[in-house]
Write a protein that holds these residues in place. Structure first.
Motif, PDB file in Angstrom:
ATOM      1  N   ALA A  97       0.841  -1.194   0.000  1.00 17.41           N
ATOM      2  CA  ALA A  97       0.000   0.000   0.000  1.00 17.41           C
ATOM      3  C   ALA A  97       0.875   1.242   0.000  1.00 17.41           C
ATOM      4  O   ALA A  97       1.912   1.296   0.672  1.00 17.41           O
ATOM      5  CB  ALA A  97      -0.915   0.011   1.223  1.00 17.41           C
ATOM      6  N   VAL A  98       0.448   2.248  -0.771  1.00 14.59           N
ATOM      7  CA  VAL A  98       1.108   3.547  -0.791  1.00 14.59           C
ATOM      8  C   VAL A  98       0.036   4.619  -0.659  1.00 14.59           C
ATOM      9  O   VAL A  98      -1.154   4.355  -0.791  1.00 14.59           O
ATOM     10  CB  VAL A  98       1.933   3.760  -2.087  1.00 14.59           C
ATOM     11  N   ASN A  99       0.466   5.838  -0.402  1.00 14.85           N
ATOM     12  CA  ASN A  99      -0.453   6.971  -0.367  1.00 14.85           C
ATOM     13  C   ASN A  99      -1.005   7.235  -1.768  1.00 14.85           C
ATOM     14  O   ASN A  99      -0.315   7.003  -2.762  1.00 14.85           O
ATOM     15  CB  ASN A  99       0.304   8.199   0.154  1.00 14.85           C
ATOM     16  N   ASP A 100      -2.245   7.713  -1.841  1.00 17.95           N
ATOM     17  CA  ASP A 100      -2.864   7.893  -3.159  1.00 17.95           C
ATOM     18  C   ASP A 100      -2.077   8.843  -4.054  1.00 17.95           C
ATOM     19  O   ASP A 100      -1.984   8.635  -5.264  1.00 17.95           O
ATOM     20  CB  ASP A 100      -4.321   8.354  -3.031  1.00 17.95           C
ATOM     21  N   PHE A 101      -1.461   9.868  -3.466  1.00 19.44           N
ATOM     22  CA  PHE A 101      -0.727  10.786  -4.325  1.00 19.44           C
ATOM     23  C   PHE A 101       0.702  10.342  -4.609  1.00 19.44           C
ATOM     24  O   PHE A 101       1.380  10.947  -5.448  1.00 19.44           O
ATOM     25  CB  PHE A 101      -0.837  12.228  -3.819  1.00 19.44           C
ATOM     26  N   GLU A 102       1.144   9.272  -3.988  1.00 19.36           N
ATOM     27  CA  GLU A 102       2.320   8.586  -4.515  1.00 19.36           C
ATOM     28  C   GLU A 102       1.968   7.947  -5.853  1.00 19.36           C
ATOM     29  O   GLU A 102       2.767   7.962  -6.798  1.00 19.36           O
ATOM     30  CB  GLU A 102       2.809   7.514  -3.548  1.00 19.36           C
ATOM     31  N   GLY A 103       0.766   7.387  -5.927  1.00 20.75           N
ATOM     32  CA  GLY A 103       0.314   6.825  -7.201  1.00 20.75           C
ATOM     33  C   GLY A 103       0.216   7.890  -8.276  1.00 20.75           C
ATOM     34  O   GLY A 103       0.622   7.685  -9.423  1.00 20.75           O
ATOM     35  N   GLN A 104      -0.305   9.062  -7.907  1.00 18.12           N
ATOM     36  CA  GLN A 104      -0.393  10.155  -8.871  1.00 18.12           C
ATOM     37  C   GLN A 104       1.001  10.650  -9.270  1.00 18.12           C
ATOM     38  O   GLN A 104       1.244  11.002 -10.437  1.00 18.12           O
ATOM     39  CB  GLN A 104      -1.211  11.317  -8.283  1.00 18.12           C
ATOM     40  N   ALA A 105       1.932  10.671  -8.309  1.00 19.36           N
ATOM     41  CA  ALA A 105       3.305  11.083  -8.614  1.00 19.36           C
ATOM     42  C   ALA A 105       3.969  10.088  -9.564  1.00 19.36           C
ATOM     43  O   ALA A 105       4.687  10.479 -10.490  1.00 19.36           O
ATOM     44  CB  ALA A 105       4.113  11.228  -7.325  1.00 19.36           C
ATOM     45  N   LEU A 106       3.736   8.803  -9.328  1.00 17.99           N
ATOM     46  CA  LEU A 106       4.267   7.790 -10.250  1.00 17.99           C
ATOM     47  C   LEU A 106       3.734   8.018 -11.657  1.00 17.99           C
ATOM     48  O   LEU A 106       4.452   7.843 -12.653  1.00 17.99           O
ATOM     49  CB  LEU A 106       3.891   6.390  -9.758  1.00 17.99           C
ATOM     50  N   ALA A 107       2.465   8.443 -11.745  1.00 17.64           N
ATOM     51  CA  ALA A 107       1.876   8.719 -13.062  1.00 17.64           C
ATOM     52  C   ALA A 107       2.571   9.896 -13.736  1.00 17.64           C
ATOM     53  O   ALA A 107       2.784   9.893 -14.951  1.00 17.64           O
ATOM     54  CB  ALA A 107       0.383   8.992 -12.923  1.00 17.64           C
ATOM     55  N   ALA A 108       2.930  10.912 -12.954  1.00 19.97           N
ATOM     56  CA  ALA A 108       3.617  12.071 -13.532  1.00 19.97           C
ATOM     57  C   ALA A 108       4.954  11.674 -14.141  1.00 19.97           C
ATOM     58  O   ALA A 108       5.438  12.322 -15.068  1.00 19.97           O
ATOM     59  CB  ALA A 108       3.822  13.147 -12.471  1.00 19.97           C
ATOM     60  N   ALA A 109       5.547  10.590 -13.619  1.00 23.01           N
ATOM     61  CA  ALA A 109       6.795  10.084 -14.186  1.00 23.01           C
ATOM     62  C   ALA A 109       6.547   9.152 -15.361  1.00 23.01           C
ATOM     63  O   ALA A 109       7.327   9.131 -16.320  1.00 23.01           O
ATOM     64  CB  ALA A 109       7.588   9.349 -13.105  1.00 23.01           C
ATOM     65  N   ALA A 110       5.465   8.378 -15.312  1.00 24.16           N
ATOM     66  CA  ALA A 110       5.278   7.280 -16.259  1.00 24.16           C
ATOM     67  C   ALA A 110       4.459   7.636 -17.497  1.00 24.16           C
ATOM     68  O   ALA A 110       4.647   7.046 -18.564  1.00 24.16           O
ATOM     69  CB  ALA A 110       4.612   6.097 -15.547  1.00 24.16           C
ATOM     70  N   LEU A 111       3.525   8.589 -17.384  1.00 25.60           N
ATOM     71  CA  LEU A 111       2.614   8.858 -18.494  1.00 25.60           C
ATOM     72  C   LEU A 111       3.301   9.640 -19.611  1.00 25.60           C
ATOM     73  O   LEU A 111       4.107  10.541 -19.350  1.00 25.60           O
ATOM     74  CB  LEU A 111       1.399   9.642 -18.006  1.00 25.60           C
ATOM     75  N   PRO A 112       2.970   9.335 -20.871  1.00 29.86           N
ATOM     76  CA  PRO A 112       3.527  10.103 -21.991  1.00 29.86           C
ATOM     77  C   PRO A 112       2.899  11.489 -22.077  1.00 29.86           C
ATOM     78  O   PRO A 112       1.862  11.766 -21.467  1.00 29.86           O
ATOM     79  CB  PRO A 112       3.149   9.251 -23.209  1.00 29.86           C
ATOM     80  N   GLU A 113       3.525  12.366 -22.852  1.00 30.58           N
ATOM     81  CA  GLU A 113       3.096  13.763 -22.937  1.00 30.58           C
ATOM     82  C   GLU A 113       1.652  13.913 -23.409  1.00 30.58           C
ATOM     83  O   GLU A 113       0.960  14.859 -23.010  1.00 30.58           O
ATOM     84  CB  GLU A 113       4.021  14.541 -23.871  1.00 30.58           C
ATOM     85  N   GLU A 114       1.182  12.981 -24.243  1.00 31.61           N
ATOM     86  CA  GLU A 114      -0.182  13.130 -24.773  1.00 31.61           C
ATOM     87  C   GLU A 114      -1.257  12.941 -23.700  1.00 31.61           C
ATOM     88  O   GLU A 114      -2.435  13.231 -23.944  1.00 31.61           O
ATOM     89  CB  GLU A 114      -0.429  12.172 -25.938  1.00 31.61           C
ATOM     90  N   ASP A 115      -0.879  12.456 -22.528  1.00 27.33           N
ATOM     91  CA  ASP A 115      -1.854  12.273 -21.457  1.00 27.33           C
ATOM     92  C   ASP A 115      -1.959  13.498 -20.549  1.00 27.33           C
ATOM     93  O   ASP A 115      -2.623  13.444 -19.511  1.00 27.33           O
ATOM     94  CB  ASP A 115      -1.501  11.038 -20.618  1.00 27.33           C
ATOM     95  N   TRP A 116      -1.281  14.599 -20.908  1.00 32.67           N
ATOM     96  CA  TRP A 116      -1.346  15.816 -20.113  1.00 32.67           C
ATOM     97  C   TRP A 116      -1.738  16.989 -21.011  1.00 32.67           C
ATOM     98  O   TRP A 116      -1.304  17.099 -22.145  1.00 32.67           O
ATOM     99  CB  TRP A 116       0.009  16.107 -19.455  1.00 32.67           C
ATOM    100  N   ILE A 117      -2.564  17.873 -20.473  1.00 32.53           N
ATOM    101  CA  ILE A 117      -2.928  19.113 -21.152  1.00 32.53           C
ATOM    102  C   ILE A 117      -1.986  20.198 -20.654  1.00 32.53           C
ATOM    103  O   ILE A 117      -1.833  20.397 -19.447  1.00 32.53           O
ATOM    104  CB  ILE A 117      -4.388  19.497 -20.842  1.00 32.53           C
ATOM    105  N   VAL A 118      -1.351  20.902 -21.569  1.00 29.44           N
ATOM    106  CA  VAL A 118      -0.396  21.942 -21.190  1.00 29.44           C
ATOM    107  C   VAL A 118      -1.155  23.221 -20.849  1.00 29.44           C
ATOM    108  O   VAL A 118      -1.845  23.792 -21.694  1.00 29.44           O
ATOM    109  CB  VAL A 118       0.617  22.209 -22.316  1.00 29.44           C
ATOM    110  N   LEU A 119      -1.039  23.650 -19.593  1.00 24.74           N
ATOM    111  CA  LEU A 119      -1.613  24.924 -19.190  1.00 24.74           C
ATOM    112  C   LEU A 119      -0.587  26.043 -19.403  1.00 24.74           C
ATOM    113  O   LEU A 119      -0.938  27.163 -19.755  1.00 24.74           O
ATOM    114  CB  LEU A 119      -2.028  24.869 -17.719  1.00 24.74           C
ATOM    115  N   ARG A 120       0.683  25.701 -19.150  1.00 26.01           N
ATOM    116  CA  ARG A 120       1.783  26.613 -19.471  1.00 26.01           C
ATOM    117  C   ARG A 120       2.998  25.784 -19.869  1.00 26.01           C
ATOM    118  O   ARG A 120       3.373  24.852 -19.148  1.00 26.01           O
ATOM    119  CB  ARG A 120       2.129  27.520 -18.285  1.00 26.01           C
TER     120      ARG A 120
END
Length: 338
Positions: free
Chosen positions: A104-127
């Motif tokens: 088990a990990v904290n939920d935002f460890e999972g989100q942080a792992l996603a920030a490392a693992a997901l390709p650029e097309e999975d993020w909308i650029v705000l800036r």
């Protein structure tokens, strides 16, 4: 750090928050994860019941281990969730599914792992900004609650940093805030935390406070109705509420960027951000993020992204399960086997 225990495959990964429990199967290290039906937490008495329901449509080999990201601090093998009555019992989960290992990990460890693992097309650029290599990143997400995490990039290694930063204090800054704050205190009590105003129920608190300040009766009693009315331009109080929400979210994100020195980027996730994207694209969010004299100049270079993936934490957990050596995730007191 000590050599990591390897989770045997298939691995069932889970992102369990206050409202939804999302699951997927990772059949092997070199295969894509397979989504299972999302379960509403309110529909089941326990995580074990939700797991069995989700697995009802799975026809592949049964999972051998589990890796869950949980909305609450992981301080032992019985983990209460912050915004849900479930208590995640590691031993009970392993027994119910006949697993050999559970982590088990904290939920935002999972989100942080996603920030490392997901390709650029999975993020909308705000800036676009100017990311600095090997610099920290921040991740925050308003949803059922307000999650916060960090991510540090080292050569060949990602280090997610868990925390409960959604519960930091918030305070008034402008004359407009000072006029609103007494009404917020009437809604939430003497301490106004980030989560008290920057999540689903926080949005409702904010809307009621704005209504009271404007001496009008609230027309909505659900956060989704507030966002819908604001986006449609049907309710000036709802619009004012969302603009406050966006400004306060920007201020908190900027504060976190200062704390982490997050020149690698800021990532906004959670269920609310994609819905209010037109308001986030307004300059008030970025202005609030950058307005941190004497450090506004370097803050204004930080890239800012909005998640576009339907379940980023599952993708992050699946990436860790497949290649744990790429991520420095502590297993001490968070890994159990039988």
């Amino acid at each position: 750090m000590p050599e990591a225990h390897i989770l045997p495959f298939p691995v069932i990964v889970g992102d369990i928050g206050g409202t939804n429990a999302r699951f997927a199967i990772v059949p092997s290290p070199d295969s894509e994860h397979v989504r299972l039906p999302t379960q509403r937490t309110a529909a089941h008495p326990s995580v074990e019941a939700a797991l069995l329901a989700a697995l009802g449509e799975w026809s592949g080999p049964p999972p051998a281990s589990a890796l869950f990201a949980l909305a609450g601090p992981v301080l032992g093998d019985r983990i209460p969730l912050t915004n849900c009555p479930w208590v995640i019992d590691a031993q009970a989960v392993m027994k119910a599914l006949d697993l050999s290992a559970f982590m088990a990990v904290n939920d935002f460890e999972g989100q942080a792992l996603a920030a490392a693992a997901l390709p650029e097309e999975d993020w909308i650029v705000l800036r676009e900004g100017q990311a600095v290599s090997n610099s920290p990143r921040i991740i925050l997400g308003p949803g059922t609650g307000l999650g916060v995490g960090g991510l540090i990039e080292l050569p060949g290694l990602w280090v997610p940093v868990p925390g409960e930063g959604g519960h930091v204090d918030m305070g008034p800054r402008t004359a407009d805030d000072l006029a609103l704050w007494p009404h917020l205190h009437a809604q939430v009590g003497h301490r106004i935390s980030g989560e008290a105003i920057l999540c689903g129920r926080g949005l409702l608190n904010l809307y009621r406070a704005v209504s009271a300040r404007r001496r009008t009766d609230p027309r909505h009693d659900r956060s989704e109705d507030i966002t819908r009315a604001a986006l449609a331009g049907e309710d000036s109080i709802a619009e004012e509420t969302i603009r406050h929400f966006v400004t306060y979210l920007g201020r908190l994100a900027g504060d976190l960027a200062l704390v982490y020195g997050a020149r690698g980027g800021a990532y906004i996730t959670g269920g609310i951000a994609p819905v209010i994207l037109p308001f986030l694209r307004d300059k008030s969010f970025i202005d609030a993020f950058d307005d941190k004299a004497p450090h506004s100049a370097w803050l204004s270079t930080i890239p800012i992204h909005i998640v576009a993936h339907e379940s980023p934490a599952l993708a992050g957990l699946a990436a860790y399960a497949a290649e744990p050596d790429l991520y420095a995730v502590s297993q001490a007191g968070r890994f159990w086997s039988r």
